[in-house]
Design an enzyme around this catalytic site. Sequence first.
Site, PDB file in Angstrom:
ATOM      1  CB  ILE A  33      -0.712  -0.017   1.456  1.00  0.00           C
ATOM      2  CG1 ILE A  33      -1.563  -1.098   1.018  1.00  0.00           C
ATOM      3  CG2 ILE A  33      -1.596   1.282   1.105  1.00  0.00           C
ATOM      4  CD1 ILE A  33      -2.209  -0.953   0.100  1.00  0.00           C
ATOM      5  CB  ALA A  34       4.145   2.368   1.898  1.00  0.00           C
ATOM      6  NE  ARG A  39       4.486   1.690  -8.505  1.00  0.00           N
ATOM      7  CZ  ARG A  39       4.492   1.640  -8.785  1.00  0.00           C
ATOM      8  NH1 ARG A  39       3.021   0.399  -8.744  1.00  0.00           N
ATOM      9  NH2 ARG A  39       5.376  -0.174  -8.879  1.00  0.00           N
ATOM     10  CG  HIS A  95      -3.752   2.119  11.846  1.00  0.00           C
ATOM     11  ND1 HIS A  95      -4.293   1.708  11.279  1.00  0.00           N
ATOM     12  CD2 HIS A  95      -2.462   2.007  11.447  1.00  0.00           C
ATOM     13  CE1 HIS A  95      -4.243   1.510   9.874  1.00  0.00           C
ATOM     14  NE2 HIS A  95      -2.894   1.031   9.986  1.00  0.00           N
ATOM     15  CE  LYS A 113      -9.327  -0.390   4.273  1.00  0.00           C
ATOM     16  NZ  LYS A 113      -8.992  -1.816   4.335  1.00  0.00           N
ATOM     17  NE  ARG A 181      -2.606  -6.849   6.250  1.00  0.00           N
ATOM     18  CZ  ARG A 181      -4.835  -6.436   6.350  1.00  0.00           C
ATOM     19  NH1 ARG A 181      -5.769  -6.612   8.017  1.00  0.00           N
ATOM     20  NH2 ARG A 181      -5.035  -6.226   5.614  1.00  0.00           N
TER      21      ARG A 181
END
Length: 341
Positions: A33-34, A39, A95, A113, A181
């Site tokens: 996701i990073a 990008r 988080h 999220k 996960r």
Amino acid sequence: MSHPPLAPFVPAEPSNAHAGDPVRWGFIGAGHIALKMARAITAVDGHRITRVGAREATRAQALADEFGGRGGSYEDVYTADDVDVVYINTTHPFHLEQALAAMSAGKAVLVEKPLTLSAEQATRLADAAEAAGVFAMEAMWLRTQPIVREVCKLVGEGEIGDLVSVNADFSVIRDPDPTSRLFDIDNGGGALLDLGVYPAHLVWPLLGRPDSVQVMGTLASTGADHVVAMQWGYETGAFAQLSCTFAGHSPGRAVISGRSGWITIEPHYAKSPEHAVIFSGGKTRTITLPSRGYQHQVEEVGRCLRAGLTQSPLVPLSDTIGVLEVMDCARSELGVRYPQE
């Protein structure tokens, strides 16, 4: 039936909005996701990545090298002088502590999220942001998509009359795997927090907080929620039907019904949607607004920071907390509890 408030007004940025110093981003986490977010950031004028922190130094450095930043530890990101906003994209249970660390260092935060595991944790995060006077936002990029914003605006203006119902799903097929996960209760696994937050965040600006919630579902062997269906009821008589599951695919079409018409956001409403079909006044028409994926939330963060805002009107923390309150209730009904709660 229920007629929602108008969608929030978001002024356009002035033409010279990016003429000054760029918004400098630090990353906590260097997963897939990073990479997608990196990008998007580098594709938006006036934004750049300066720092990447990860548990493994090699992963942090690899992502930093690709986008022109510096790799290091989480602490390096929190304390860096060349970071304006920290993007937190680790797994759910981390988080809160990471956002608190970033905000205590005076950094704005954009947190993937779900913002946190629970509404109680989200409230702690919001209170800390207010005390520190820093910007904080959940990375619910659905709420920043042009077609979603336009549909909310049209509904708020009465295009289809008072609302009767909203129907939205988000389902994918993932075989139950105790090592994944997605099914790991210790790591915030479950369909609700990975998938269910999307239909919830679509319904929320249209109908608001439900007056009643009915829940049904099944659990995986790990104790994580595997299939969840919810019906949100409103004293006006309106209702919303939301579902999420790892058990199979679904089209991802959102249907919004009113007394004088309907609107569909075409599949997939939670994946860079671009098209909506509107039946109103006895006629059907299609509207198209191009999506640039995560770039819209990058632009929203930049707009808010330049305007001196501590929250986004598109994704306010009150909405995030409200959605998590409903998720908490649903998990309680299903018997899902995280050890960190």
